[in-house]
Design a protein around this motif. Structure first.
Motif, PDB file in Angstrom:
ATOM      1  N   ALA A 153       0.808  -1.221   0.000  1.00 18.16           N
ATOM      2  CA  ALA A 153       0.000   0.000   0.000  1.00 18.16           C
ATOM      3  C   ALA A 153       0.840   1.269   0.000  1.00 18.16           C
ATOM      4  CB  ALA A 153      -0.924   0.004   1.220  1.00 18.16           C
ATOM      5  N   GLY A 154       2.123   1.146   0.329  1.00 17.37           N
ATOM      6  CA  GLY A 154       2.986   2.320   0.331  1.00 17.37           C
ATOM      7  C   GLY A 154       3.270   2.901   1.698  1.00 17.37           C
ATOM      8  N   PHE A 155       2.951   2.146   2.757  1.00 20.33           N
ATOM      9  CA  PHE A 155       3.230   2.626   4.107  1.00 20.33           C
ATOM     10  C   PHE A 155       4.722   2.539   4.446  1.00 20.33           C
ATOM     11  CE2 PHE A 155      -1.322   1.668   4.737  1.00 20.33           C
ATOM     12  CZ  PHE A 155      -1.718   2.832   5.372  1.00 20.33           C
ATOM     13  N   LEU A 156       5.492   1.845   3.639  1.00 26.02           N
ATOM     14  CA  LEU A 156       6.917   1.639   3.924  1.00 26.02           C
ATOM     15  C   LEU A 156       7.763   2.099   2.744  1.00 26.02           C
ATOM     16  CD1 LEU A 156       8.593  -1.331   5.660  1.00 26.02           C
ATOM     17  CD2 LEU A 156       9.395  -0.699   3.387  1.00 26.02           C
ATOM     18  N   THR A 157       8.859   2.784   3.049  1.00 26.63           N
ATOM     19  CA  THR A 157       9.822   3.179   2.017  1.00 26.63           C
ATOM     20  C   THR A 157      11.222   2.756   2.436  1.00 26.63           C
ATOM     21  OG1 THR A 157      10.130   5.381   3.005  1.00 26.63           O
ATOM     22  CG2 THR A 157       8.459   5.171   1.265  1.00 26.63           C
ATOM     23  N   THR A 203      -9.176   3.051   0.543  1.00 20.56           N
ATOM     24  CA  THR A 203      -8.229   2.002   0.168  1.00 20.56           C
ATOM     25  C   THR A 203      -6.978   2.161   1.026  1.00 20.56           C
ATOM     26  OG1 THR A 203      -7.044   3.287  -1.525  1.00 20.56           O
ATOM     27  CG2 THR A 203      -9.041   2.099  -2.232  1.00 20.56           C
ATOM     28  N   ALA A 204      -6.216   1.091   1.150  1.00 20.78           N
ATOM     29  CA  ALA A 204      -4.971   1.159   1.916  1.00 20.78           C
ATOM     30  C   ALA A 204      -3.986   2.122   1.280  1.00 20.78           C
ATOM     31  CB  ALA A 204      -4.362  -0.238   2.040  1.00 20.78           C
ATOM     32  N   GLU A 205      -3.963   2.168  -0.056  1.00 21.57           N
ATOM     33  CA  GLU A 205      -3.046   3.074  -0.754  1.00 21.57           C
ATOM     34  C   GLU A 205      -3.393   4.526  -0.454  1.00 21.57           C
ATOM     35  OE1 GLU A 205      -3.049  -0.847  -2.577  1.00 21.57           O
ATOM     36  OE2 GLU A 205      -4.688   0.558  -2.149  1.00 21.57           O
ATOM     37  N   LYS A 231       0.784  10.164   5.282  1.00 23.39           N
ATOM     38  CA  LYS A 231       2.039  10.891   5.050  1.00 23.39           C
ATOM     39  C   LYS A 231       1.788  12.395   5.003  1.00 23.39           C
ATOM     40  CE  LYS A 231       4.099   7.060   2.477  1.00 23.39           C
ATOM     41  NZ  LYS A 231       4.443   6.552   1.121  1.00 23.39           N
ATOM     42  N   GLN A 232       0.683  12.804   4.395  1.00 20.89           N
ATOM     43  CA  GLN A 232       0.378  14.233   4.323  1.00 20.89           C
ATOM     44  C   GLN A 232       0.116  14.814   5.702  1.00 20.89           C
ATOM     45  OE1 GLN A 232      -2.340  15.539   1.085  1.00 20.89           O
ATOM     46  NE2 GLN A 232      -2.250  13.415   0.358  1.00 20.89           N
ATOM     47  N   LEU A 234     -10.856  21.924   5.147  1.00 23.79           N
ATOM     48  CA  LEU A 234      -9.948  20.791   5.033  1.00 23.79           C
ATOM     49  C   LEU A 234      -9.406  20.742   3.611  1.00 23.79           C
ATOM     50  CD1 LEU A 234      -8.835  18.223   6.481  1.00 23.79           C
ATOM     51  CD2 LEU A 234     -10.811  16.998   5.578  1.00 23.79           C
ATOM     52  N   GLY A 235      -8.083  20.724   3.492  1.00 23.17           N
ATOM     53  CA  GLY A 235      -7.461  20.678   2.172  1.00 23.17           C
ATOM     54  C   GLY A 235      -6.348  19.645   2.137  1.00 23.17           C
ATOM     55  N   PHE A 236      -6.313  18.840   1.065  1.00 24.24           N
ATOM     56  CA  PHE A 236      -5.289  17.803   0.932  1.00 24.24           C
ATOM     57  C   PHE A 236      -5.100  17.483  -0.544  1.00 24.24           C
ATOM     58  CE2 PHE A 236      -9.447  15.901   1.599  1.00 24.24           C
ATOM     59  CZ  PHE A 236      -9.551  14.983   0.563  1.00 24.24           C
ATOM     60  N   VAL A 237      -4.035  16.770  -0.835  1.00 22.48           N
ATOM     61  CA  VAL A 237      -3.783  16.320  -2.204  1.00 22.48           C
ATOM     62  C   VAL A 237      -4.436  14.959  -2.386  1.00 22.48           C
ATOM     63  CG1 VAL A 237      -2.020  15.630  -3.872  1.00 22.48           C
ATOM     64  CG2 VAL A 237      -1.637  17.624  -2.399  1.00 22.48           C
ATOM     65  N   HIS A 238      -5.256  14.830  -3.420  1.00 22.81           N
ATOM     66  CA  HIS A 238      -5.961  13.571  -3.645  1.00 22.81           C
ATOM     67  C   HIS A 238      -4.951  12.444  -3.877  1.00 22.81           C
ATOM     68  CE1 HIS A 238      -8.559  10.536  -5.483  1.00 22.81           C
ATOM     69  NE2 HIS A 238      -9.579  11.184  -4.948  1.00 22.81           N
ATOM     70  N   PRO A 239      -5.096  11.318  -3.182  1.00 23.36           N
ATOM     71  CA  PRO A 239      -4.119  10.230  -3.279  1.00 23.36           C
ATOM     72  C   PRO A 239      -3.946   9.659  -4.684  1.00 23.36           C
ATOM     73  CG  PRO A 239      -5.552   9.914  -1.379  1.00 23.36           C
ATOM     74  CD  PRO A 239      -6.142  11.035  -2.178  1.00 23.36           C
ATOM     75  N   VAL A 240      -4.975   9.739  -5.521  1.00 18.56           N
ATOM     76  CA  VAL A 240      -4.911   9.146  -6.864  1.00 18.56           C
ATOM     77  C   VAL A 240      -4.684  10.190  -7.940  1.00 18.56           C
ATOM     78  CG1 VAL A 240      -6.148   7.767  -8.586  1.00 18.56           C
ATOM     79  CG2 VAL A 240      -6.404   7.241  -6.146  1.00 18.56           C
ATOM     80  N   THR A 241      -5.509  11.229  -7.974  1.00 20.12           N
ATOM     81  CA  THR A 241      -5.413  12.236  -9.040  1.00 20.12           C
ATOM     82  C   THR A 241      -4.283  13.222  -8.808  1.00 20.12           C
ATOM     83  OG1 THR A 241      -6.918  13.818  -7.983  1.00 20.12           O
ATOM     84  CG2 THR A 241      -7.901  12.080  -9.341  1.00 20.12           C
TER      85      THR A 241
END
Length: 351
Positions: free
Chosen positions: A55-59, A170-172, A179-180, A311-318
């Motif tokens: 899902a991207g929780f680890l780098t 989704t987990a992703e 992270k945000q 509330l403002g954030f970057v969309h995880p997909v788009t």
């Protein structure tokens, strides 16, 4: 009034993920990263670790890798880990949700007052997350907490705070949002009604926050930074009403009770915040009619006057920036209007 158990359930940071850093020792032999991480985490199953990696929780060294990646000496491994001191199961319940936005990756909900965000001691049912679990299961009957930890919850607001909260579907998406929040790039603006006439039109409160040294159910500000966690709140006056002030608060960090503690620290406790002494007259006159007026205000808004407005954030997909705003809750709007009408006809008279 809240019970002791409810207060303890409230004792968690707004962000629900923490970052754990690991460095691979010089003498480490090549080993699959999922196995290497499992050896260093208590009660972590291989399957959950693999899901987190995918899902991207680890780098590794700032990049995402697969579960079969072989660790090398000197590797820096960063894991976003869910902060969950309790193991309370989330029981799906058909609870009405005020969903202001939803797509395949995220959902934004406008939370009402007197609703706990997630199950915990003293609040096992009737929470926002119980309703979210039911909602998601209608869309995907196979979804579970192994696939989507805590049904996508990445941050929280207090039981008596109204306003916007974002959840991942989704987990992703959860990894991206976590992270945000951790990097403080999520934009959050709150509106608060506080006691007193703030001297400055705008300012910044920079004071660590930790548990109160005498009263364990409360938190306190430590401006010297000798204890607690780093916390920053920016504020701007929206409207002055003699004995109370309407302010906008912008969070850089998300500590437990941050706005409530920081406003009290600068001498402007939130209106009707009983835990921090805002449920009594802190500014005003000595007249009986004024006391009756304030008591009526407390009855109209029987909670801490705080609303998560933006509330403002970057969309995880788009990857597009998303912004949402919600109107003030009716009780808070009503008490503000009552103060406006009061000060129109009353001169300022301090005790």
């Amino acid at each position: 009034m809240n019970t002791d158990q409810e207060i303890m359930n409230d004792d968690q940071p707004e962000e629900l993920y923490e970052r754990k850093s690991f460095y691979v020792d010089k003498g480490q032999e090549p080993m699959r990263i999922d196995k290497w991480v499992q050896m260093r985490l208590e009660n972590a199953s291989r399957n959950k670790i693999q899901n987190a990696i995918e899902a991207g929780f680890l780098t590794v060294n700032g990049k995402q890798e697969k579960s079969n990646y072989k660790v090398k000496p000197g590797d820096e491994i960063i894991l976003m880990s869910y902060i969950n001191p309790e193991t309370t199961d989330v029981k799906p319940e058909n609870i009405p949700l005020n969903i202001v936005y939803e797509d395949d990756a995220v959902m934004v909900i406008n939370k009402p007052a007197n609703m706990v965000v997630h199950p915990g001691v003293g609040n096992y049912t009737g929470t926002l997350l119980n309703g979210v679990a039911f909602h998601l299961l209608q869309q995907n009957p196979s979804i579970n907490e192994d696939e989507l930890p805590r049904y996508g919850l990445v941050h929280r607001i207090d039981k008596n705070t109204t306003g916007l909260i974002v959840l991942a579907k989704t987990a992703e998406a959860a990894a991206s949002l976590a992270k945000q929040f951790f990097n403080h790039t999520v934009q959050r603006k709150y509106v608060a009604l506080v006691w007193g006439n703030m001297e400055e039109d705008e300012g910044t409160v920079n004071a660590h926050i930790a548990r109160h040294q005498r009263f364990r159910k409360m938190f306190a500000a430590y401006p010297e930074g000798e204890t607690g966690k780093h916390a920053i709140t920016h504020y701007r006056v929206l409207e002055r009403m003699n004995y109370v002030t309407l302010v906008e608060c912008i969070l850089e960090t998300g500590r437990t009770h941050q706005i409530r503690v920081h406003m009290k620290h600068v001498g402007h406790t939130l209106f009707n915040d009983w835990e921090y002494g805002g449920d009594r007259i802190l500014k005003g006159t000595v007249y009986t009619k004024y006391k009756q007026f304030v008591d009526n205000c407390f009855a109209i808004c029987p909670r801490c006057a705080l609303h998560a407005k933006t509330l403002g954030f970057v969309h995880p997909v788009t990857k597009q920036e998303m912004f949402f705003e919600s109107p003030l809750a009716e009780d808070m709007e009503a008490v503000i209007e009552k103060w406006r009408n009061y000060v129109k006809h009353k001169p300022v008279s301090e005790e």
